[in-house]
Design a protein around this motif. Structure first.
Motif, PDB file in Angstrom:
ATOM      1  N   GLU A 152      16.041 -48.608 -24.839  1.00  7.07           N
ATOM      2  CA  GLU A 152      15.426 -49.882 -25.205  1.00  7.07           C
ATOM      3  C   GLU A 152      14.294 -49.742 -26.215  1.00  7.07           C
ATOM      4  O   GLU A 152      14.042 -50.658 -26.996  1.00  7.07           O
ATOM      5  CB  GLU A 152      14.856 -50.562 -23.949  1.00  7.07           C
ATOM      6  N   THR A 153      13.585 -48.597 -26.154  1.00  9.32           N
ATOM      7  CA  THR A 153      12.409 -48.448 -27.011  1.00  9.32           C
ATOM      8  C   THR A 153      12.646 -47.481 -28.159  1.00  9.32           C
ATOM      9  O   THR A 153      11.691 -47.025 -28.800  1.00  9.32           O
ATOM     10  CB  THR A 153      11.203 -47.952 -26.195  1.00  9.32           C
ATOM     11  N   ALA A 154      13.923 -47.174 -28.420  1.00  3.90           N
ATOM     12  CA  ALA A 154      14.244 -46.153 -29.415  1.00  3.90           C
ATOM     13  C   ALA A 154      13.598 -46.453 -30.771  1.00  3.90           C
ATOM     14  O   ALA A 154      13.141 -45.540 -31.469  1.00  3.90           O
ATOM     15  CB  ALA A 154      15.759 -46.026 -29.569  1.00  3.90           C
ATOM     16  N   GLU A 155      13.511 -47.718 -31.109  1.00  2.55           N
ATOM     17  CA  GLU A 155      13.019 -48.085 -32.447  1.00  2.55           C
ATOM     18  C   GLU A 155      11.517 -48.369 -32.456  1.00  2.55           C
ATOM     19  O   GLU A 155      10.957 -48.704 -33.499  1.00  2.55           O
ATOM     20  CB  GLU A 155      13.775 -49.317 -32.950  1.00  2.55           C
ATOM     21  N   LYS A 156      10.880 -48.279 -31.287  1.00  2.00           N
ATOM     22  CA  LYS A 156       9.481 -48.688 -31.210  1.00  2.00           C
ATOM     23  C   LYS A 156       8.534 -47.573 -31.613  1.00  2.00           C
ATOM     24  O   LYS A 156       8.887 -46.408 -31.674  1.00  2.00           O
ATOM     25  CB  LYS A 156       9.151 -49.127 -29.771  1.00  2.00           C
ATOM     26  N   ASP A 157       7.329 -47.958 -31.850  1.00  2.00           N
ATOM     27  CA  ASP A 157       6.184 -47.083 -32.100  1.00  2.00           C
ATOM     28  C   ASP A 157       5.931 -46.158 -30.900  1.00  2.00           C
ATOM     29  O   ASP A 157       6.217 -46.531 -29.762  1.00  2.00           O
ATOM     30  CB  ASP A 157       4.986 -48.014 -32.361  1.00  2.00           C
ATOM     31  N   GLU A 176       3.867 -47.604 -28.075  1.00  2.00           N
ATOM     32  CA  GLU A 176       4.601 -48.663 -27.403  1.00  2.00           C
ATOM     33  C   GLU A 176       5.619 -48.047 -26.430  1.00  2.00           C
ATOM     34  O   GLU A 176       5.828 -48.546 -25.322  1.00  2.00           O
ATOM     35  CB  GLU A 176       5.314 -49.552 -28.431  1.00  2.00           C
ATOM     36  N   LYS A 177       6.213 -46.938 -26.844  1.00  2.00           N
ATOM     37  CA  LYS A 177       7.120 -46.230 -25.927  1.00  2.00           C
ATOM     38  C   LYS A 177       6.384 -45.831 -24.651  1.00  2.00           C
ATOM     39  O   LYS A 177       6.888 -45.991 -23.545  1.00  2.00           O
ATOM     40  CB  LYS A 177       7.675 -44.975 -26.599  1.00  2.00           C
ATOM     41  N   ILE A 178       5.189 -45.301 -24.848  1.00  2.00           N
ATOM     42  CA  ILE A 178       4.394 -44.890 -23.692  1.00  2.00           C
ATOM     43  C   ILE A 178       4.102 -46.096 -22.804  1.00  2.00           C
ATOM     44  O   ILE A 178       4.259 -46.044 -21.582  1.00  2.00           O
ATOM     45  CB  ILE A 178       3.061 -44.252 -24.157  1.00  2.00           C
ATOM     46  N   ARG A 179       3.723 -47.171 -23.448  1.00  2.00           N
ATOM     47  CA  ARG A 179       3.384 -48.378 -22.688  1.00  2.00           C
ATOM     48  C   ARG A 179       4.571 -48.848 -21.850  1.00  2.00           C
ATOM     49  O   ARG A 179       4.455 -49.113 -20.659  1.00  2.00           O
ATOM     50  CB  ARG A 179       2.957 -49.489 -23.648  1.00  2.00           C
ATOM     51  N   ARG A 180       5.714 -48.904 -22.484  1.00  2.00           N
ATOM     52  CA  ARG A 180       6.904 -49.383 -21.792  1.00  2.00           C
ATOM     53  C   ARG A 180       7.332 -48.411 -20.680  1.00  2.00           C
ATOM     54  O   ARG A 180       7.816 -48.821 -19.622  1.00  2.00           O
ATOM     55  CB  ARG A 180       8.044 -49.573 -22.789  1.00  2.00           C
TER      56      ARG A 180
END
Lengths: 239, 239
Positions: free
Chosen positions: B81-86, B89-93
């Motif tokens: 889900e977070t592959a494209e994120k910063d 933001e990955k850490i947050r998620r």
DNA sequence: GATAAAAATGACCACCTGGTCATTCGGCTC
DNA sequence: GAGCCGAATGACCAGGTGGTCATTTTTATC
């Protein structure tokens, strides 16, 4: 009663019993610790243990009180020694003292770890509150003072800052004892030199994350600069 | 042999047994867990448990395998889900997913905590290695990629960065279950809102401490700015 | 309903636990 | 050496454990 009968014992024997009990509780926790085994390994009769400490719980509490006193003493010492130092230097020295304590008394620390997650210790709630004075009595005033002096950024909840410091410092210590927590950093039973470097690296990250504007970090951050006088423990791999 | 006999059971009964076993092990750890008590609370005979799982260890391993599969599945999902994120933001998620998992399966997480510090679990070493894939398989590549893309400062040992992230995230989760670890932050059994704010605050500190030059933190640091779109969880007390 | 196969049962076993206490021991004084 | 008295002892107890297995109960097949 019983405990003064224990106190009447001669020094070498008393110490031997305490050491043996620490060993037993640190290996097996409270419930799974065996007084049969302890008595046998000490070369005394089980009956004597009950004469001295009343019951298993009494023995544990005796051991525990001794350990807490030891920690308090050491912490007070560090607090005094670093009273005039910069906030992050205080943190650095506290961590170093923690590592040192843990090397000197590894089994005492293991008892604490066991108690943290093993719920069937006697008086667990009260004892843990006594132990967590680390945050309450030690870190919190330090953070508040750091904020007041502009060393620590003051736009955050101080309790949260304490939580972060506590988390990272505690894990740092745990990683020395629990191989699974060291994550390839070399912390687990690592040399004093490696540990020292990692302490410095850790403090630098904390400084970047938490420092206030009162401190002298000149550029966008203190990358490698400021208070680091022992070479931060970093590889410089790619870039 | 035994386990397929268990598999032949009808669904509601099978699930009831698994749930009961998770409850028992999460409350008492491995050694102190009692198959007598479990059988009674399940309303089945002890003999059946041995027919299904061979012995206590077999039962535990079965439970454990199920739990690991659950965690892996959820982590893979977040990763995708977070592959494209910063990076942050990955850490947050990831943290948010961790909190979510832990609310859904609190007893599973407690078993993990017990095993971490209670040494008499069967196959503890091997099982913990399997579980710590969190750092090895999940965080590490994320950090390496973050460094390569300039999101994470690349002048530090990546293993050490992983260690720090792991420490702070793990403790964050632990604080939700263990009241002594929350340090007055409100994390322990706190509301979703409080937890959400603290996640944001935590990620911001991490960003300040670990961000690389590739990211857009303009001033001396991103104080309150950059990626924070939900209001960082901070009081503004004095200054 | 009879028969056979499969599954559930719980009395039973050896072992270990924390805790007790009547007995024995060891070092005093006289 | 006798007498004393606190200290050390370990056999013993009730209770709980993981594990076994002959027996009973349930289910399926004809």
């Amino acid at each position: 009663m019983g405990i003064d009968r224990f106190m009447r014992l001669k020094e070498p024997k008393r110490e031997k019993i305490v050491e043996g009990a620490v060993e037993e509780f640190s290996r097996y926790g409270f419930r799974q610790a065996s007084l049969n085994r302890l008595a046998q390994s000490l070369g005394i009769s089980k009956g004597s243990l009950f004469q001295y400490f009343g019951n298993k719980e009494g023995l544990f509490l005796f051991i525990f009180d001794q350990a807490v006193a030891l920690v308090r003493k050491r912490l007070a010492q560090v607090k005094q020694e670093t009273a005039e130092k910069d906030f992050f230097e205080k943190i650095r020295r506290s961590l170093a003292a923690g590592v040192d304590f843990l090397r000197r008394h590894p089994r005492v620390y293991r008892i604490y770890l066991k108690m943290l997650f093993q719920e069937d210790f006697p008086l667990r709630t009260e004892l843990l509150h006594r132990v967590r004075l680390f945050s309450a009595e030690y870190l919190r005033p330090m953070v508040l003072k750091g904020m007041a002096q502009g060393e620590v950024r003051s736009d955050m909840d101080p309790d949260f800052v304490v939580f972060l410091l506590d988390a990272v410092m505690d894990r740092f210590l745990q990683a020395q004892c629990v191989s699974f927590l060291d994550g390839g950093t070399g912390l687990y039973e690592g040399s004093a030199e490696v540990t020292g470097r990692l302490i410095d690296a850790l403090v630098e990250v904390l400084r970047n994350g938490l420092a206030g504007d009162g401190m002298g970090h000149a550029g966008s951050r203190s990358r490698g600069g400021a208070h680091d006088d022992s070479g931060l423990g970093v590889q410089v791999p790619g870039a």
